[in-house]
Motif scaffolding. Structure first.
Motif, PDB file in Angstrom:
ATOM      1  N   VAL A  99       0.725  -1.227  -0.049  1.00 21.78           N
ATOM      2  CA  VAL A  99      -0.164  -0.193   0.122  1.00 21.78           C
ATOM      3  C   VAL A  99       0.940   1.239  -0.040  1.00 21.78           C
ATOM      4  O   VAL A  99       0.555   2.240  -0.724  1.00 21.78           O
ATOM      5  N   ARG A 103       1.043   4.169  -2.532  1.00 19.25           N
ATOM      6  CA  ARG A 103       1.266   5.670  -2.729  1.00 19.25           C
ATOM      7  C   ARG A 103       2.318   6.614  -3.083  1.00 19.25           C
ATOM      8  O   ARG A 103       1.931   7.244  -3.640  1.00 19.25           O
ATOM      9  N   LEU A 106       2.438   6.478  -6.694  1.00 14.44           N
ATOM     10  CA  LEU A 106       1.556   7.350  -7.363  1.00 14.44           C
ATOM     11  C   LEU A 106       1.975   8.955  -7.095  1.00 14.44           C
ATOM     12  O   LEU A 106       1.804   9.686  -8.277  1.00 14.44           O
ATOM     13  N   GLU A 107       2.590   9.172  -5.896  1.00 12.77           N
ATOM     14  CA  GLU A 107       2.908  10.452  -5.785  1.00 12.77           C
ATOM     15  C   GLU A 107       4.250  11.100  -6.782  1.00 12.77           C
ATOM     16  O   GLU A 107       4.311  11.942  -7.103  1.00 12.77           O
ATOM     17  N   PHE A 118      -1.299  -1.678  -5.494  1.00  9.14           N
ATOM     18  CA  PHE A 118      -2.853  -1.653  -4.746  1.00  9.14           C
ATOM     19  C   PHE A 118      -3.324  -3.199  -5.125  1.00  9.14           C
ATOM     20  O   PHE A 118      -4.141  -3.459  -4.105  1.00  9.14           O
ATOM     21  N   ARG A 134     -10.937   1.428   1.174  1.00  7.78           N
ATOM     22  CA  ARG A 134     -10.249   2.633   1.228  1.00  7.78           C
ATOM     23  C   ARG A 134      -9.009   2.383  -0.077  1.00  7.78           C
ATOM     24  O   ARG A 134      -8.676   3.214  -0.733  1.00  7.78           O
ATOM     25  N   ILE A 135      -8.550   1.092  -0.106  1.00  8.74           N
ATOM     26  CA  ILE A 135      -7.608   0.772  -0.980  1.00  8.74           C
ATOM     27  C   ILE A 135      -7.915   0.637  -2.303  1.00  8.74           C
ATOM     28  O   ILE A 135      -7.533   0.973  -3.428  1.00  8.74           O
ATOM     29  N   GLU A 138      -8.239   4.193  -3.811  1.00 10.94           N
ATOM     30  CA  GLU A 138      -7.099   4.499  -4.308  1.00 10.94           C
ATOM     31  C   GLU A 138      -6.446   3.862  -5.468  1.00 10.94           C
ATOM     32  O   GLU A 138      -5.834   4.361  -6.547  1.00 10.94           O
ATOM     33  N   GLU A 141      -8.281   5.581  -8.264  1.00  7.05           N
ATOM     34  CA  GLU A 141      -7.648   6.944  -8.700  1.00  7.05           C
ATOM     35  C   GLU A 141      -6.421   6.485  -9.651  1.00  7.05           C
ATOM     36  O   GLU A 141      -5.872   7.074 -10.558  1.00  7.05           O
ATOM     37  N   ALA A 142      -5.430   5.534  -9.203  1.00  2.00           N
ATOM     38  CA  ALA A 142      -4.273   5.408  -9.820  1.00  2.00           C
ATOM     39  C   ALA A 142      -4.679   4.678 -11.242  1.00  2.00           C
ATOM     40  O   ALA A 142      -3.821   5.103 -12.245  1.00  2.00           O
TER      41      ALA A 142
END
Length: 168
Positions: A99, A103, A106-107, A118, A134-135, A138, A141-142
């Motif tokens: 996870v 993140r 992705l950043e 993910f 929640r994941i 994410e 989003e990715a």
């Protein structure tokens, strides 16, 4: 412990200080104390505890993953990536490392790598995993960033600006 679950960080830190003092070889108490310190924004204290755990046991996956998170919080993204990669080399299904590396990727604008991490975390967590929703968000989003490269570049630049990275 109970104090950690209640968000009573000062009391949790006192309990963990006592546990480490009574048995310095109890590595799990040091890892937990590092997490409390990180939550209290004492990144140097957290890193000190995690470095000590890794000096004693360099194959401690939790300490490597948590040290990666402390480095990521501090903005040392290269060291964070190295720690997440090291933890995953020891345990490829370590959910926190997957996870957090997702993140981080992705950043850094690596949406495809984030999607892989993910997806692997969701597979490792199983259907009843408490953080699944929640994941999964994410992951969506990715996937959106991976499908729309300009969106990923825009978000990556915005994240860098929030970090205070002048190269953005």
């Amino acid at each position: 412990g109970v104090h950690w679950e209640r968000g009573e960080l000062d009391a949790a830190l006192q309990d963990l200080d006592a546990a480490v003092k009574s048995d310095p070889s109890r590595l799990s108490a040091r890892v937990m104390r590092a997490n409390v310190r990180r939550e209290q924004h004492d990144l140097e204290g957290a890193l000190g505890d995690l470095n000590e755990v890794l000096r004693i046991n360099p194959r401690n996956v939790a300490a490597l993953s948590d040290r990666g998170l402390a480095h990521m919080t501090r903005g040392d993204l290269t060291q964070a990536a190295a720690d997440f990669d090291g933890a995953l080399a020891l345990d490829p299904r370590d959910i926190p490392s997957l996870v957090n590396r997702g993140r981080l990727r992705l950043e850094l604008g690596n949406a495809k790598g984030a999607v892989r991490d993910f997806t692997a975390a969701l597979a490792a967590g199983g259907a009843g995993w408490e953080h699944r929703d929640r994941i999964d968000g994410e992951l969506r989003e990715a996937k959106a960033e991976a499908a729309t490269p300009w969106l990923g570049l825009f978000k990556s630049g915005a994240r860098a600006l929030r970090r205070g990275d002048s190269k953005a």
